[in-house]
Design a protein around this motif. Structure first.
Motif, PDB file in Angstrom:
ATOM      1  N   LYS A 230     -59.732  74.440  95.391  1.00 29.45           N
ATOM      2  CA  LYS A 230     -60.457  75.579  95.583  1.00 29.45           C
ATOM      3  C   LYS A 230     -59.630  76.580  94.946  1.00 29.45           C
ATOM      4  CE  LYS A 230     -60.938  75.690 100.117  1.00 29.45           C
ATOM      5  NZ  LYS A 230     -61.104  75.731 101.437  1.00 29.45           N
ATOM      6  N   MET A 231     -60.265  77.774  94.193  1.00 29.76           N
ATOM      7  CA  MET A 231     -59.729  78.582  93.400  1.00 29.76           C
ATOM      8  C   MET A 231     -60.588  79.912  93.803  1.00 29.76           C
ATOM      9  SD  MET A 231     -56.831  78.060  91.897  1.00 29.76           S
ATOM     10  CE  MET A 231     -56.004  77.006  90.573  1.00 29.76           C
ATOM     11  N   LEU A 232     -60.474  80.191  95.109  1.00 27.13           N
ATOM     12  CA  LEU A 232     -61.160  81.638  95.339  1.00 27.13           C
ATOM     13  C   LEU A 232     -60.724  82.802  94.990  1.00 27.13           C
ATOM     14  CD1 LEU A 232     -61.889  80.417  99.193  1.00 27.13           C
ATOM     15  CD2 LEU A 232     -63.374  79.922  97.141  1.00 27.13           C
ATOM     16  N   TYR A 233     -61.760  83.953  95.078  1.00 27.57           N
ATOM     17  CA  TYR A 233     -61.402  85.248  94.692  1.00 27.57           C
ATOM     18  C   TYR A 233     -60.697  85.596  93.544  1.00 27.57           C
ATOM     19  CZ  TYR A 233     -62.365  84.664  99.715  1.00 27.57           C
ATOM     20  OH  TYR A 233     -62.802  84.364 100.778  1.00 27.57           O
ATOM     21  N   ASP A 234     -61.120  84.692  92.312  1.00 28.62           N
ATOM     22  CA  ASP A 234     -60.270  84.932  91.109  1.00 28.62           C
ATOM     23  C   ASP A 234     -59.085  84.834  91.028  1.00 28.62           C
ATOM     24  OD1 ASP A 234     -62.941  85.277  89.766  1.00 28.62           O
ATOM     25  OD2 ASP A 234     -62.845  87.581  89.832  1.00 28.62           O
ATOM     26  N   THR A 235     -58.315  83.949  92.088  1.00 30.83           N
ATOM     27  CA  THR A 235     -56.965  83.899  91.889  1.00 30.83           C
ATOM     28  C   THR A 235     -56.502  82.842  90.689  1.00 30.83           C
ATOM     29  OG1 THR A 235     -57.065  82.162  93.651  1.00 30.83           O
ATOM     30  CG2 THR A 235     -56.485  84.180  94.490  1.00 30.83           C
ATOM     31  N   HIS A 236     -57.708  82.308  90.134  1.00 26.77           N
ATOM     32  CA  HIS A 236     -56.850  81.276  89.137  1.00 26.77           C
ATOM     33  C   HIS A 236     -56.507  81.915  87.892  1.00 26.77           C
ATOM     34  CE1 HIS A 236     -61.179  82.473  88.341  1.00 26.77           C
ATOM     35  NE2 HIS A 236     -60.727  82.311  86.886  1.00 26.77           N
ATOM     36  N   LYS A 237     -56.880  83.378  87.965  1.00 23.94           N
ATOM     37  CA  LYS A 237     -56.577  84.015  86.667  1.00 23.94           C
ATOM     38  C   LYS A 237     -55.019  84.266  86.610  1.00 23.94           C
ATOM     39  CE  LYS A 237     -60.884  86.742  86.546  1.00 23.94           C
ATOM     40  NZ  LYS A 237     -61.348  88.335  86.871  1.00 23.94           N
ATOM     41  N   PHE A 238     -54.350  84.092  87.734  1.00 24.44           N
ATOM     42  CA  PHE A 238     -52.976  84.192  87.745  1.00 24.44           C
ATOM     43  C   PHE A 238     -52.054  83.119  87.303  1.00 24.44           C
ATOM     44  CE2 PHE A 238     -54.773  87.460  90.434  1.00 24.44           C
ATOM     45  CZ  PHE A 238     -54.068  88.713  90.022  1.00 24.44           C
ATOM     46  N   LYS A 239     -52.634  81.825  87.462  1.00 20.79           N
ATOM     47  CA  LYS A 239     -52.042  80.755  86.954  1.00 20.79           C
ATOM     48  C   LYS A 239     -51.608  80.672  85.460  1.00 20.79           C
ATOM     49  CE  LYS A 239     -52.309  75.676  86.519  1.00 20.79           C
ATOM     50  NZ  LYS A 239     -53.128  74.399  86.969  1.00 20.79           N
ATOM     51  N   GLU A 240     -50.619  80.658  85.264  1.00 19.16           N
ATOM     52  CA  GLU A 240     -49.705  80.562  83.749  1.00 19.16           C
ATOM     53  C   GLU A 240     -49.574  82.191  83.504  1.00 19.16           C
ATOM     54  OE1 GLU A 240     -51.755  78.035  81.288  1.00 19.16           O
ATOM     55  OE2 GLU A 240     -51.152  76.410  82.092  1.00 19.16           O
ATOM     56  N   TYR A 241     -50.198  82.786  83.822  1.00 19.96           N
ATOM     57  CA  TYR A 241     -50.139  84.386  83.565  1.00 19.96           C
ATOM     58  C   TYR A 241     -49.069  85.141  84.412  1.00 19.96           C
ATOM     59  CZ  TYR A 241     -51.212  89.381  83.837  1.00 19.96           C
ATOM     60  OH  TYR A 241     -50.921  90.900  83.811  1.00 19.96           O
ATOM     61  N   LEU A 242     -49.078  84.762  85.708  1.00 18.86           N
ATOM     62  CA  LEU A 242     -48.012  85.304  86.675  1.00 18.86           C
ATOM     63  C   LEU A 242     -47.065  84.121  87.475  1.00 18.86           C
ATOM     64  CD1 LEU A 242     -49.319  88.492  88.178  1.00 18.86           C
ATOM     65  CD2 LEU A 242     -48.001  88.236  86.307  1.00 18.86           C
TER      66      LEU A 242
END
Length: 199
Positions: free
Chosen positions: A151-163
């Motif tokens: 699961k990747m809830l609440y748009d947390t997937h945006k932080f993978k590789e970015y932060l």
């Protein structure tokens, strides 16, 4: 965390060691989201000291816990009930700023290479419009695990590789099975490797 890792921590981190259970406490609802006794850094305590050192008029937000296993670091945020995406994002940014400004990590490249972010949600709000139920969640979680999807809830997937190197969201039962159990085995095993792969 193993004692040899705790012994090498920055003093501000070393002075804020607690159990995962303590770090998972939901003050509003008077409940724990984890029963684990493994040691973590109670990162919620860091902002006050950081603000004093930097002479700030405001206190940053922070993730609840930081767990370190060798070169692998895990930021853990516990949420019980309604989750506000903006609150999650603010805690992520403020926590990383504190780590860098306190010279605990050198830069964001360290975070991108070494830090995994885990959001543990005990909530009926699963980030979609489908009404949640315990049985539906259990079936969905089983299918996802068998397919090696998460699961990747609440748009947390945006932080993978970015932060962060990795990002996960899970409920407390999943967190117990896929994180706590693995770390407890590693800490209790004399032959355990310094790092543990989280499936």
């Amino acid at each position: 965390m193993k004692q040899e890792i705790i012994d090498q921590l920055h003093p501000i981190l070393k002075n804020n060691i607690c159990s995962m259970k303590t770090a998972s406490y939901d003050d509003k609802n008077k409940m724990f989201l984890s029963q684990s006794r493994i040691k973590v850094i109670h990162f919620d305590n860091i902002p006050n000291e950081y603000s004093k050192r930097k002479h700030l008029s405001m206190t940053p937000k922070s993730n609840d816990a930081l767990y370190i296993s060798g070169d692998d670091w895990y930021f853990i945020e516990f949420k019980n009930g309604q989750v506000k995406k903006e609150d999650i994002f603010r805690k992520i940014y403020d926590s990383l700023i504190m780590l860098i400004e306190l010279k605990i990590i050198p830069d964001l490249d360290f975070s991108r290479s070494n830090i995994c972010y885990i959001l543990v949600c005990h909530t009926n709000d699963q980030g979609n419009a489908v009404q949640s139920s315990a049985s539906r969640a259990k079936i969905a979680n089983g299918v996802r695990c068998n397919a090696h999807q998460y699961k990747m809830l609440y748009d947390t997937h945006k932080f993978k590789e970015y932060l962060f190197h990795e990002v996960r969201t899970c409920d407390p039962d999943e967190f117990q099975r896929y994180f706590i159990d693995a770390m407890e085995r590693a800490e209790n095993s004399e032959d355990a490797k310094d790092t543990v792969d989280i499936p």
